[in-house]
Design a protein around this motif. Sequence first.
Motif, short mmCIF file in Angstrom:
data_model
loop_
_atom_site.label_atom_id
_atom_site.label_comp_id
_atom_site.label_asym_id
_atom_site.label_seq_id
_atom_site.Cartn_x
_atom_site.Cartn_y
_atom_site.Cartn_z
N LYS A 82 -17.26 28.51 8.60
CA LYS A 82 -18.39 27.67 8.17
C LYS A 82 -18.69 27.93 6.70
CE LYS A 82 -22.91 26.24 9.69
NZ LYS A 82 -24.08 26.56 10.48
N ARG A 83 -18.71 29.23 6.31
CA ARG A 83 -19.01 29.54 4.91
C ARG A 83 -17.89 29.03 4.00
NH1 ARG A 83 -20.44 35.63 3.40
NH2 ARG A 83 -18.20 35.86 3.58
N LEU A 84 -16.64 29.11 4.48
CA LEU A 84 -15.51 28.61 3.68
C LEU A 84 -15.68 27.11 3.42
CD1 LEU A 84 -12.67 29.30 2.46
CD2 LEU A 84 -11.70 28.55 4.64
N ALA B 23 -21.67 30.36 -2.66
CA ALA B 23 -20.25 30.03 -2.46
C ALA B 23 -19.35 31.14 -2.98
CB ALA B 23 -19.92 28.73 -3.18
N LYS B 24 -18.26 31.36 -2.28
CA LYS B 24 -17.26 32.32 -2.77
C LYS B 24 -16.25 31.53 -3.58
CE LYS B 24 -15.88 35.79 -0.10
NZ LYS B 24 -16.43 37.04 -0.67
N ILE B 25 -16.61 31.27 -4.84
CA ILE B 25 -15.75 30.50 -5.75
C ILE B 25 -15.01 31.49 -6.64
CG2 ILE B 25 -15.75 28.84 -7.66
CD1 ILE B 25 -18.18 27.51 -6.39
N GLN C 269 -16.13 32.66 -10.21
CA GLN C 269 -17.38 33.43 -10.29
C GLN C 269 -17.14 34.93 -10.16
OE1 GLN C 269 -20.71 30.29 -8.77
NE2 GLN C 269 -20.03 31.80 -7.27
N TYR C 270 -15.97 35.28 -9.64
CA TYR C 270 -15.71 36.70 -9.37
C TYR C 270 -15.21 37.47 -10.59
CZ TYR C 270 -17.07 36.68 -4.56
OH TYR C 270 -17.83 36.64 -3.42
N VAL C 271 -15.09 36.78 -11.74
CA VAL C 271 -14.70 37.50 -12.96
C VAL C 271 -15.76 38.56 -13.28
CG1 VAL C 271 -14.34 37.27 -15.44
CG2 VAL C 271 -13.36 35.59 -13.89
N SER D 49 -29.97 42.60 -6.92
CA SER D 49 -29.30 41.49 -6.25
C SER D 49 -28.33 42.04 -5.20
CB SER D 49 -28.59 40.61 -7.28
OG SER D 49 -27.94 39.55 -6.65
N GLU D 50 -27.18 42.54 -5.64
CA GLU D 50 -26.17 43.01 -4.68
C GLU D 50 -25.10 43.81 -5.40
OE1 GLU D 50 -24.23 39.65 -2.91
OE2 GLU D 50 -23.69 38.80 -4.85
N GLY D 51 -24.17 44.37 -4.64
CA GLY D 51 -23.03 45.06 -5.22
C GLY D 51 -21.98 44.03 -5.65
N ALA D 52 -20.91 44.52 -6.27
CA ALA D 52 -19.87 43.61 -6.75
C ALA D 52 -19.31 42.77 -5.62
CB ALA D 52 -18.76 44.42 -7.42
N GLY D 53 -19.21 43.33 -4.44
CA GLY D 53 -18.69 42.60 -3.28
C GLY D 53 -19.40 43.01 -2.02
N GLU D 54 -20.66 43.42 -2.17
CA GLU D 54 -21.41 43.95 -1.00
C GLU D 54 -22.88 43.60 -1.13
OE1 GLU D 54 -20.27 46.13 -3.40
OE2 GLU D 54 -18.29 46.68 -2.64
N SER E 163 -24.92 35.26 0.86
CA SER E 163 -25.51 35.46 2.19
C SER E 163 -24.44 36.07 3.09
CB SER E 163 -25.98 34.10 2.71
OG SER E 163 -26.63 34.26 3.92
N GLY E 164 -24.39 37.40 3.07
CA GLY E 164 -23.28 38.12 3.70
C GLY E 164 -23.30 38.04 5.21
N ILE E 165 -22.14 37.94 5.78
CA ILE E 165 -22.02 37.88 7.24
C ILE E 165 -22.23 39.29 7.83
CG2 ILE E 165 -20.35 37.43 9.11
CD1 ILE E 165 -19.38 35.05 7.23
N THR E 166 -21.78 40.31 7.12
CA THR E 166 -22.05 41.69 7.58
C THR E 166 -23.54 42.00 7.43
OG1 THR E 166 -19.92 42.14 6.53
CG2 THR E 166 -21.05 44.01 7.54
N ARG E 167 -24.15 41.46 6.39
CA ARG E 167 -25.61 41.61 6.19
C ARG E 167 -26.33 41.06 7.42
NH1 ARG E 167 -29.40 37.88 4.27
NH2 ARG E 167 -31.15 38.70 3.04
N THR F 212 -23.22 46.62 2.64
CA THR F 212 -22.46 45.97 3.70
C THR F 212 -21.54 44.91 3.12
OG1 THR F 212 -24.14 44.25 4.05
CG2 THR F 212 -24.35 46.24 5.39
N GLY F 213 -20.43 44.70 3.78
CA GLY F 213 -19.50 43.65 3.38
C GLY F 213 -18.32 43.67 4.33
N THR F 214 -17.61 42.57 4.40
CA THR F 214 -16.42 42.53 5.25
C THR F 214 -15.45 43.61 4.81
OG1 THR F 214 -16.73 40.19 5.66
CG2 THR F 214 -14.51 41.07 6.01
N ALA F 215 -15.23 43.72 3.50
CA ALA F 215 -14.31 44.75 3.01
C ALA F 215 -14.95 46.13 3.13
CB ALA F 215 -13.92 44.46 1.56
C1 LIG Z 1 -20.54 39.01 -3.95
C2 LIG Z 1 -20.50 39.41 -2.51
N1 LIG Z 1 -21.63 39.84 -1.92
C3 LIG Z 1 -21.67 40.22 -0.65
C4 LIG Z 1 -20.52 40.18 0.13
C5 LIG Z 1 -20.59 40.58 1.57
O1 LIG Z 1 -20.42 39.44 2.39
P1 LIG Z 1 -19.73 39.52 3.81
O2 LIG Z 1 -20.48 40.52 4.58
O3 LIG Z 1 -19.87 38.15 4.36
O4 LIG Z 1 -18.32 39.92 3.59
C6 LIG Z 1 -19.32 39.76 -0.43
C7 LIG Z 1 -18.09 39.70 0.34
O5 LIG Z 1 -17.73 38.66 0.87
C8 LIG Z 1 -19.31 39.35 -1.78
O6 LIG Z 1 -18.20 38.93 -2.36
#
Ligand SMILES: Cc1ncc(COP(=O)(O)O)c(C=O)c1O
Length: 314
Positions: free
Chosen positions: A58-60, A158-160, A163-165, A192-197, A218-222, A255-258
């Motif tokens: 759905k997020r994709l 969005a995970k565009i 934006q991840y630069v 706000s948040e971590g680089a990917g969390e 809006s993280g799914i692990t969150r 939290t994060g998928t990774a």
């Molecule tokens: C910028 C950012 N914030 C938070 C998350 C955590 O999201 P999720 O738990 O859906 O992986 C991610 C990873 O997808 C991310 O890239």
Amino acid sequence: MKETAEWCWMDGSWVRWPEASVHISTHALHYGSSVFEGIRAYEQPEGTAVFRLGCHMKRLMNSCRLARMVPESVSAEEIEQACLELIERNRHGSCYLRPLIHRGAGGLGLDPTGLPIQVSILSFEWGAYLGADALDQGVDVMISSWRRAAPDAMVAMAKIGGQYVVNSLVSVEAKQNGYHEGILLNHAGYVSEGAGENVFAVYDGVLVTPPVSASILSGITRHTVMTLARDLGITVREERLTRDRLCIADELFMTGTAAEVTPIRSVDRSPIGMGNVGPLTRRLQVEFFDLVHGRLADRHNWLRPVPQFEASVV
Ligand SMILES: Cc1ncc(COP(=O)(O)O)c(C=O)c1O
């Protein structure tokens, strides 16, 4: 840990990993015109199961809409099926899946209208994202010198790819300064948040996390952790967090998928709580891993078992 596998999926075809490549005129390589997901699948006693696959799909699709690049040739259901089949083809136990939708080759103008929208998926076996000891011992983070852009300067939901630069620069800055990860403040100066969390704090037994309006993904692990916490009777609040309040939390984690559920033991070299993993963090971490590995009942129907695909016997 090898970040590779035997098979990838590209626009409906099975392609061997070394052949899964694109031309250098690919629009996404120049301008970041791609969207992606990160999904984990976990080995369980009965086989492998994908965690919250429907939510990731759905997020994709929402990312595609926000990036104005909805694929016409492949449906979300087909991508979902391909994810499941890829796990089986690559004979994975626990693994990470990366669906990627990108603008292909055919023109280098900024407006990509008319360029092909290509869909691919790769998978590989990935251990703890922030290092072997991160889940057990916790990590050291810094407040990044980079900011999460204002909601009218980026597409936070969005995970565009492009934006991840900045997120990548946050991680590089943290590593170069001897930290595991960086946390971004937003345009208004709030956490706000971590680089990917996503980030969570604990104060007097209450779990606090920045709201979606703090320019977070809006993280799914969150969402998973907030739900598990509420199931355990823990109060959860979405509240703006300042940098100073973050540093005096009883406990912190990301939290994060990774990153899954990674404790934070210090911010800018200042210890959090006792400088080790807090009790509530550990409780939620254990709950999370018990759930994804099938040691707890899947009461929210979050796990999708990988079925047997006859055609995938290669
Ligand atoms: C910028 C950012 N914030 C938070 C998350 C955590 O999201 P999720 O738990 O859906 O992986 C991610 C990873 O997808 C991310 O890239």
